[in-house]
Scaffold this active site. Structure first.
Site, PDB file in Angstrom:
ATOM      1  N   ALA A  99      41.996  -0.420  22.092  1.00 62.97           N
ATOM      2  CA  ALA A  99      43.321  -0.155  22.654  1.00 62.97           C
ATOM      3  C   ALA A  99      44.193  -1.402  22.586  1.00 62.97           C
ATOM      4  O   ALA A  99      45.410  -1.317  22.692  1.00 62.97           O
ATOM      5  CB  ALA A  99      43.201   0.314  24.095  1.00 62.97           C
ATOM      6  N   LYS A 100      43.565  -2.561  22.430  1.00 60.10           N
ATOM      7  CA  LYS A 100      44.281  -3.845  22.353  1.00 60.10           C
ATOM      8  C   LYS A 100      45.312  -3.979  23.460  1.00 60.10           C
ATOM      9  O   LYS A 100      46.416  -4.468  23.235  1.00 60.10           O
ATOM     10  CB  LYS A 100      44.930  -4.014  20.984  1.00 60.10           C
ATOM     11  CG  LYS A 100      43.929  -3.998  19.826  1.00 60.10           C
ATOM     12  CD  LYS A 100      44.552  -4.447  18.511  1.00 60.10           C
ATOM     13  CE  LYS A 100      43.554  -4.350  17.363  1.00 60.10           C
ATOM     14  NZ  LYS A 100      43.150  -2.966  17.033  1.00 60.10           N
ATOM     15  N   ARG A 101      44.958  -3.575  24.667  1.00 57.57           N
ATOM     16  CA  ARG A 101      45.902  -3.650  25.762  1.00 57.57           C
ATOM     17  C   ARG A 101      46.072  -5.088  26.233  1.00 57.57           C
ATOM     18  O   ARG A 101      45.122  -5.888  26.157  1.00 57.57           O
ATOM     19  CB  ARG A 101      45.432  -2.766  26.930  1.00 57.57           C
ATOM     20  CG  ARG A 101      45.527  -1.269  26.627  1.00 57.57           C
ATOM     21  CD  ARG A 101      46.955  -0.837  26.386  1.00 57.57           C
ATOM     22  NE  ARG A 101      47.071   0.601  26.155  1.00 57.57           N
ATOM     23  CZ  ARG A 101      47.269   1.169  24.967  1.00 57.57           C
ATOM     24  NH1 ARG A 101      47.371   0.458  23.881  1.00 57.57           N
ATOM     25  NH2 ARG A 101      47.394   2.487  24.868  1.00 57.57           N
TER      26      ARG A 101
ATOM     27  N   THR B 105      39.124  -3.005  24.113  1.00 58.71           N
ATOM     28  CA  THR B 105      39.616  -4.245  23.501  1.00 58.71           C
ATOM     29  C   THR B 105      40.914  -4.663  24.178  1.00 58.71           C
ATOM     30  O   THR B 105      41.754  -3.821  24.506  1.00 58.71           O
ATOM     31  CB  THR B 105      39.863  -4.093  21.983  1.00 58.71           C
ATOM     32  OG1 THR B 105      40.850  -3.087  21.754  1.00 58.71           O
ATOM     33  CG2 THR B 105      38.582  -3.705  21.246  1.00 58.71           C
TER      34      THR B 105
END
Lengths: 269, 269
Positions: free
Chosen positions: B93-95, B119
């Site tokens: 999700a690369k939040r 992620t």
């Protein structure tokens, strides 16, 4: 019309550099509103309607809508649609993704949702910003110096004698004016250095109000020469100005006051 | 059971450090599948079923599901639910968000969706990682050195004589073993330096296959002493191994082969 022209026009027409942040939390909605989805749409769109004469932009935070579950996107779209033509909408999504993933986000946010700009994370470099910044008439706001406590541990790391966030600012300057920067009001003293590197870009400045940032210095140091360009965001202090049934009127009154405060701090020409 | 134990057990039982990335694109689905939502669920869950004997983890990329529109979350949940018990799911999700926003994401992903790890982007510091890493039995994978081209412009900036990504690695090491790191195989030579700073953490390594990263060096340099801990992700090369109706069998065959390649490169004890 390109993003900057749209924002400038909106700001001039309303004599305002106030951005209203839309961060709705179901548990905090005033009583008397219908449940979940309908309540959030009514709450936000009434806030939009009431504050639109005094706000040059709106900034919905996508995470607050995603928390609503399955119909999140539809709810967000209803809220975005409630913003009057001519007022730009900046989607606070803090996306940091590349290639086809970023392209998909850009398509969803710009084409389906219809917003004008998106906040993005710079850690992956230009690849993660380009899909948003290169869209005609759209813009990206790049996280530069954020207002949270641990931001310093990364953003202030010394890169050849200057803090990382200033190197990011320098990069963003080179990416052109379809990129703005996010700089927190809680670190107002450092805004001058960002402005010195990014003379023509818009600075989106959250962190006043609940987070205790310095409005006066943020505007003084963040504005363009002659004023403008320092977009002051306020969310909770407007959304929950009264907490009662008169929430929209209370938000409007708070917006009028904040708009005046921002104007008062503009550098004189 | 904590994340690392779950992953280790899954890896041991399957004798595999392969992670299968689930990045479904409707336009690329093999013919014969039903439309949109149903097609994606069938495609992904058949891939999961076929590769589960050979994959120690799965990594769906949330953006590819969000692109499906209104029922994105339900589709993603069906796919996550199709993963057999005991195999951890890492949501890509690369939040990079903080406070209540990050909390909301954590609740949605861990509690509602039921994934084991997410992620995250390190630019905002620990505030943005903590809500994920501090959840009991859950984990965060922090972007460290990504495989895209412009990553260097930021991640290789010199911080007191060493590149930024190594400072990030150092921070992540101090955050404990509920944090892993994302390190691209396209920069395999730099994996050794990350491993030297993060001896006990899991490295999630994308970028082999379509992106041309070096599998051999990634495993050699990224593994723990004695082997393991370098989690090799493959997405497109498995999902579209045949492109035809036998896509699931073809994915399984490709997974078997890749698992063997990974094993062959493990450092001997």
């Amino acid at each position: 019309v390109d993003f900057l022209t749209k924002l400038n026009t909106s700001a001039r027409e309303r004599d305002s550099w106030l951005c209203v942040g839309l961060d709705p939390v179901v548990e905090h909605l005033p009583v008397g509103l219908p449940g979940r989805a309908a309540g959030v749409v009514e709450f936000c769109s009434r806030i939009v309607l009431a504050t639109a004469p005094y706000a040059c932009a709106f900034k919905p935070n996508i995470a607050f809508f995603e928390a609503l579950g399955a119909d999140a996107f539809a709810i967000l779209k209803d809220v975005v649609d409630s913003v009057p033509d001519g007022i730009p909408v900046i989607l606070d999504a803090k996306r940091g993704d590349i290639g086809s993933t970023a392209e998909m986000y850009a398509r969803a946010y710009f084409d389906e949702l219809g917003v004008d700009a998106v906040t993005v994370n710079p850690y992956m470099g230009w690849d993660a910003v380009r899909p948003f910044a290169e869209r005609p008439n759209k813009a990206a706001f790049v996280l530069c110096l954020t207002s949270n406590q641990s931001a310093e541990s990364v953003q202030m790391l010394p890169v050849e004698g200057e803090p990382l966030f200033l190197r990011i600012a320098e990069m963003v300057a080179s990416w052109g004016i379809s990129c703005g920067l996010v700089v927190g009001a809680t670190r107002a003293d450092m805004i001058a250095a960002v402005r010195a590197r990014c003379r023509e870009q818009v600075l989106l400045i959250p962190g006043i109000g609940a987070q205790g940032g310095d409005l006066k210095r943020s505007v003084e140091l963040g504005a363009w020469q002659g004023g403008g360009g320092a977009l002051i965001n306020a969310s909770r202090s407007l959304l929950y100005a009264s907490g009662g049934e008169d929430y929209a009127e209370a938000a409007a009154a708070a917006a009028v006051e904040l708009r005046a405060d921002i104007s008062r701090c503009q550098p004189s020409t």
